[in-house]
Scaffold this motif. Sequence first.
Motif, short mmCIF file in Angstrom:
data_model
loop_
_atom_site.label_atom_id
_atom_site.label_comp_id
_atom_site.label_asym_id
_atom_site.label_seq_id
_atom_site.Cartn_x
_atom_site.Cartn_y
_atom_site.Cartn_z
N GLU A 162 32.69 -16.46 30.21
CA GLU A 162 33.57 -16.68 28.85
C GLU A 162 34.91 -15.87 28.27
OE1 GLU A 162 33.80 -19.17 26.32
OE2 GLU A 162 32.17 -19.80 27.58
N LEU A 163 34.90 -15.07 28.74
CA LEU A 163 35.62 -13.54 28.31
C LEU A 163 36.56 -14.06 30.40
CD1 LEU A 163 34.23 -9.92 27.03
CD2 LEU A 163 36.12 -11.63 26.24
N ARG A 189 22.54 -11.53 21.47
CA ARG A 189 22.66 -10.49 22.19
C ARG A 189 20.87 -10.18 22.28
NH1 ARG A 189 25.44 -4.97 19.48
NH2 ARG A 189 25.41 -3.43 21.48
N TRP A 246 28.76 -22.35 17.88
CA TRP A 246 28.26 -21.41 18.44
C TRP A 246 27.14 -20.49 18.25
CZ3 TRP A 246 31.32 -19.91 22.34
CH2 TRP A 246 32.65 -20.58 22.85
N LYS A 300 26.44 -20.53 28.36
CA LYS A 300 27.45 -19.67 28.87
C LYS A 300 26.94 -18.54 28.72
CE LYS A 300 30.83 -23.07 29.24
NZ LYS A 300 32.32 -23.33 29.41
N SER A 301 27.51 -17.08 29.26
CA SER A 301 27.22 -15.51 29.10
C SER A 301 28.65 -15.76 28.99
CB SER A 301 27.73 -15.15 31.09
OG SER A 301 28.19 -15.00 31.45
N LEU A 302 28.85 -14.31 28.15
CA LEU A 302 29.56 -13.80 27.78
C LEU A 302 30.22 -13.62 28.33
CD1 LEU A 302 31.76 -12.03 24.64
CD2 LEU A 302 30.41 -10.22 25.04
N ASN A 303 30.18 -12.93 29.67
CA ASN A 303 31.12 -12.51 30.60
C ASN A 303 31.48 -13.55 31.32
OD1 ASN A 303 30.22 -9.36 30.50
ND2 ASN A 303 28.60 -9.64 32.05
N ILE A 360 25.85 -16.99 19.30
CA ILE A 360 25.62 -15.81 19.83
C ILE A 360 24.54 -15.07 19.73
CG2 ILE A 360 26.78 -14.08 20.72
CD1 ILE A 360 30.00 -15.34 19.39
#
Length: 183
Positions: free
Chosen positions: A46-47, A13, A9, A41-44, A11
């Motif tokens: 995934e969340l 920012r 992964w 993939k975006s964090l949104n 990440i």
Amino acid sequence: MQEPSGGTWIIVRSQHAPEEVAGALQRSLRSLDPELPLDIKSLNSELGSALFAARVATVALGVLGGLGAMLAITGIFGMASYAVSKRLRELGIRIALGANRREVLGAALGRAFRLLAIGSVAGIILGVLATRVLSYIVYQATPKDPIVLGGVILSMLTVGMVAACIPARHALAVDPMILLREE
């Protein structure tokens, strides 16, 4: 290490748009190894899948709360209308004897206000008891949040008083002579 994973992964920012970052990241990683399996993939997103159940529960609780508020408004309006219609002659006599608008409104709204106060106290008690359960269901819900509890109580008192004022204002608009002539 009982289930080794070959996935890595990264990440990132950034202040830029996610599409720009994803394109630049994909070009950089493809320049290192064109055969590298890559899934950006975006964090949104995934969340979104991780928080789906909490979001559905929040929406469901909001809809149920809205329906409960509509039911409460209907009940308060119906109770106030019935009480005013039964006391219309008495209120007409009070007006004919010289009672001012404030006294007549107080007489017409007294019971509704008492019921709203009792309901608010019961709502605070039940709300505090329910926050522990809701904090497990709703994402980032804090138990005993005074701003939320106060806002709910204030909004329900306001809506309840508006619903009760409509029949009371009707009582003020009726001519006392017409009421006294009726039997």
